[in-house]
Design an enzyme around this catalytic site. Structure first.
Site, PDB file in Angstrom:
ATOM      1  N   PRO A 133      25.465   2.889  40.002  1.00  0.00           N
ATOM      2  CA  PRO A 133      24.648   2.004  39.158  1.00  0.00           C
ATOM      3  C   PRO A 133      23.623   1.275  40.025  1.00  0.00           C
ATOM      4  O   PRO A 133      23.935   0.850  41.148  1.00  0.00           O
ATOM      5  CB  PRO A 133      25.676   1.020  38.582  1.00  0.00           C
ATOM      6  CG  PRO A 133      27.012   1.653  38.815  1.00  0.00           C
ATOM      7  CD  PRO A 133      26.859   2.441  40.077  1.00  0.00           C
ATOM      8  N   ASP A 138      29.172   1.512  44.630  1.00  0.00           N
ATOM      9  CA  ASP A 138      28.200   0.458  44.339  1.00  0.00           C
ATOM     10  C   ASP A 138      26.994   0.594  45.262  1.00  0.00           C
ATOM     11  O   ASP A 138      27.128   0.913  46.443  1.00  0.00           O
ATOM     12  CB  ASP A 138      28.835  -0.921  44.502  1.00  0.00           C
ATOM     13  CG  ASP A 138      29.779  -1.268  43.350  1.00  0.00           C
ATOM     14  OD1 ASP A 138      29.850  -0.476  42.386  1.00  0.00           O
ATOM     15  OD2 ASP A 138      30.439  -2.319  43.418  1.00  0.00           O
ATOM     16  N   ARG A 164      28.212 -10.049  50.561  1.00  0.00           N
ATOM     17  CA  ARG A 164      26.997 -10.811  50.832  1.00  0.00           C
ATOM     18  C   ARG A 164      27.035 -12.189  50.195  1.00  0.00           C
ATOM     19  O   ARG A 164      27.677 -12.411  49.187  1.00  0.00           O
ATOM     20  CB  ARG A 164      25.757 -10.055  50.353  1.00  0.00           C
ATOM     21  CG  ARG A 164      25.778  -9.578  48.918  1.00  0.00           C
ATOM     22  CD  ARG A 164      24.602  -8.636  48.663  1.00  0.00           C
ATOM     23  NE  ARG A 164      24.710  -7.905  47.421  1.00  0.00           N
ATOM     24  CZ  ARG A 164      24.058  -8.202  46.308  1.00  0.00           C
ATOM     25  NH1 ARG A 164      23.242  -9.248  46.289  1.00  0.00           N
ATOM     26  NH2 ARG A 164      24.200  -7.477  45.223  1.00  0.00           N
ATOM     27  N   GLU A 166      35.598  -5.886  35.843  1.00  0.00           N
ATOM     28  CA  GLU A 166      36.036  -4.706  35.094  1.00  0.00           C
ATOM     29  C   GLU A 166      36.975  -3.813  35.901  1.00  0.00           C
ATOM     30  O   GLU A 166      37.852  -3.162  35.339  1.00  0.00           O
ATOM     31  CB  GLU A 166      34.836  -3.884  34.617  1.00  0.00           C
ATOM     32  CG  GLU A 166      33.876  -3.442  35.711  1.00  0.00           C
ATOM     33  CD  GLU A 166      32.902  -4.510  36.137  1.00  0.00           C
ATOM     34  OE1 GLU A 166      32.971  -4.921  37.322  1.00  0.00           O
ATOM     35  OE2 GLU A 166      32.090  -4.949  35.311  1.00  0.00           O
ATOM     36  N   ASP A 167      36.822  -3.812  37.224  1.00  0.00           N
ATOM     37  CA  ASP A 167      37.697  -2.980  38.058  1.00  0.00           C
ATOM     38  C   ASP A 167      39.148  -3.436  37.982  1.00  0.00           C
ATOM     39  O   ASP A 167      40.077  -2.623  38.048  1.00  0.00           O
ATOM     40  CB  ASP A 167      37.238  -3.025  39.517  1.00  0.00           C
ATOM     41  CG  ASP A 167      35.972  -2.228  39.747  1.00  0.00           C
ATOM     42  OD1 ASP A 167      35.301  -1.884  38.751  1.00  0.00           O
ATOM     43  OD2 ASP A 167      35.647  -1.945  40.906  1.00  0.00           O
ATOM     44  N   ASN A 183      19.786  -2.061  29.782  1.00  0.00           N
ATOM     45  CA  ASN A 183      20.687  -2.841  30.620  1.00  0.00           C
ATOM     46  C   ASN A 183      22.018  -3.123  29.927  1.00  0.00           C
ATOM     47  O   ASN A 183      22.063  -3.733  28.873  1.00  0.00           O
ATOM     48  CB  ASN A 183      20.023  -4.169  31.014  1.00  0.00           C
ATOM     49  CG  ASN A 183      20.930  -5.024  31.863  1.00  0.00           C
ATOM     50  OD1 ASN A 183      21.495  -5.988  31.392  1.00  0.00           O
ATOM     51  ND2 ASN A 183      21.083  -4.652  33.122  1.00  0.00           N
TER      52      ASN A 183
END
Length: 317
Positions: A13, A95, A213, A185-186, A72
């Site tokens: 994504p 990711d 980060r 969600e994971d 989106n």
């Protein structure tokens, strides 16, 4: 690309990652298998920055990169969109601000085919720009092939979809998709996927680099996280109660501990201004939390305090 069954689809994504997407794509292309054996499915989640211009330059020179564009929908919706068009026998959710180690795909693919796996899990590094890589300690008792119940009992994986390869047909057959519209969600997805697997294995190799980060949405408090983590807890509790016949089994207790953890994370984001009130927590079927033998000593104390008084607990989180 040739019309044949691909071994792997890597689903990425993309949203506001122009600073990191090239590092991610470079890592996915720096592998020890033929490009014809895997595809990189980039899902443009209506990113407003320059990310897709960078992706297009990579696509011009790499025929195994495909782009899917959607309105989106967030990370979950983008992953689901990628899964819907994926052609690989296995899928990997990566990711776009993270990256993988070079020349690891050959070993991963060799392992999933050798053992005919539904899911292959592996280890990760935490990566920070200031300090570089740091190995993440995953607790595991075995690297043997297990069923889902045995895996939940013997391997403590972090709640992240990207530390595993999944057989695509296994996900589809079990309606394993990401719950859309929520954060974390994971946490809702991975325990269900692991439990439902018939053949699942942990391989103790450091494959994935998770970029931690400053300013990340996962590190900040929000009313949305407060609500969404309750949704995660509700879903996992329904799954545990509906799937586990033996309510004394280690697998059941560990699933219930994941429910309790999501509940505690929701409370950590509780600041009194959201549409969630303390009575909403008290009304949950899994509150008060049942203390069990699979909890650490620290967790037992934490949940005992939570059970005693939610207001008192909030003073310590």
């Amino acid at each position: 690309m040739k019309c044949k069954m691909l071994k792997l689809s890597i689903i990425i994504p993309v949203y506001n990652v122009e600073r990191w997407i090239d590092r991610c794509l470079d890592s996915l292309l720096s592998q020890d298998v033929e490009r014809s054996e895997y595809e990189i499915v980039v899902v443009d989640d209506e990113t407003p920055d320059n990310s897709m211009s960078i992706v297009e330059k990579y696509r011009e020179n790499n025929e195994n990169i495909r782009v899917v564009t959607q309105k989106n929908k967030g990370l979950s919706g983008a992953r689901n969109a990628g899964l819907e068009v994926a052609k690989g026998e296995y899928v990997w959710f990566v990711d776009s601000d993270d990256f993988i180690e070079p020349n690891v795909l050959s070993r991963l693919l060799e392992t999933v085919y050798k053992f005919n796996l539904d899911v292959l899990c592996f280890n990760l590094n935490i990566y920070k720009e200031e300090t570089g890589k740091e190995k993440y300690p995953i607790s595991f008792e075995t690297e043997e092939v297990l069923d889902g119940v045995g895996f939940i009992e013997k391997v403590d994986m972090p709640p992240a979809a990207w530390v595993a390869l999944y057989r695509r047909e296994f996900l589809e057959a079990n309606s394993l998709f990401f719950k859309e519209g929520i954060l974390h969600e994971d946490q809702e997805f991975t325990p269900r996927a692991y439990y439902l697997a018939s053949r699942i294995k942990f391989e103790n190799i450091f494959v994935y680099n998770y970029f931690q980060r400053e300013g990340s949405i996962m590190k900040s408090k929000s009313a949305k996280k407060c609500r969404d983590l309750l949704i995660v807890a509700d879903s996992l509790n329904d799954f545990a109660e509906g799937r586990c016949a033996d309510k004394k089994s280690v697998a059941y207790l560990k699933l219930k501990n994941k429910v309790a953890f999501a509940l505690s994370q929701s409370l950590k984001n509780y600041e009194g201004q959201s549409d969630v009130c303390l009575d909403d927590y008290k009304a949950r079927a899994y509150y008060p939390v049942k203390i069990n033998s699979q909890m650490s000593r620290i967790d037992k104390v934490k949940y005992m305090l939570m059970n005693l008084s939610l207001k008192l607990y909030l003073k310590f989180v």
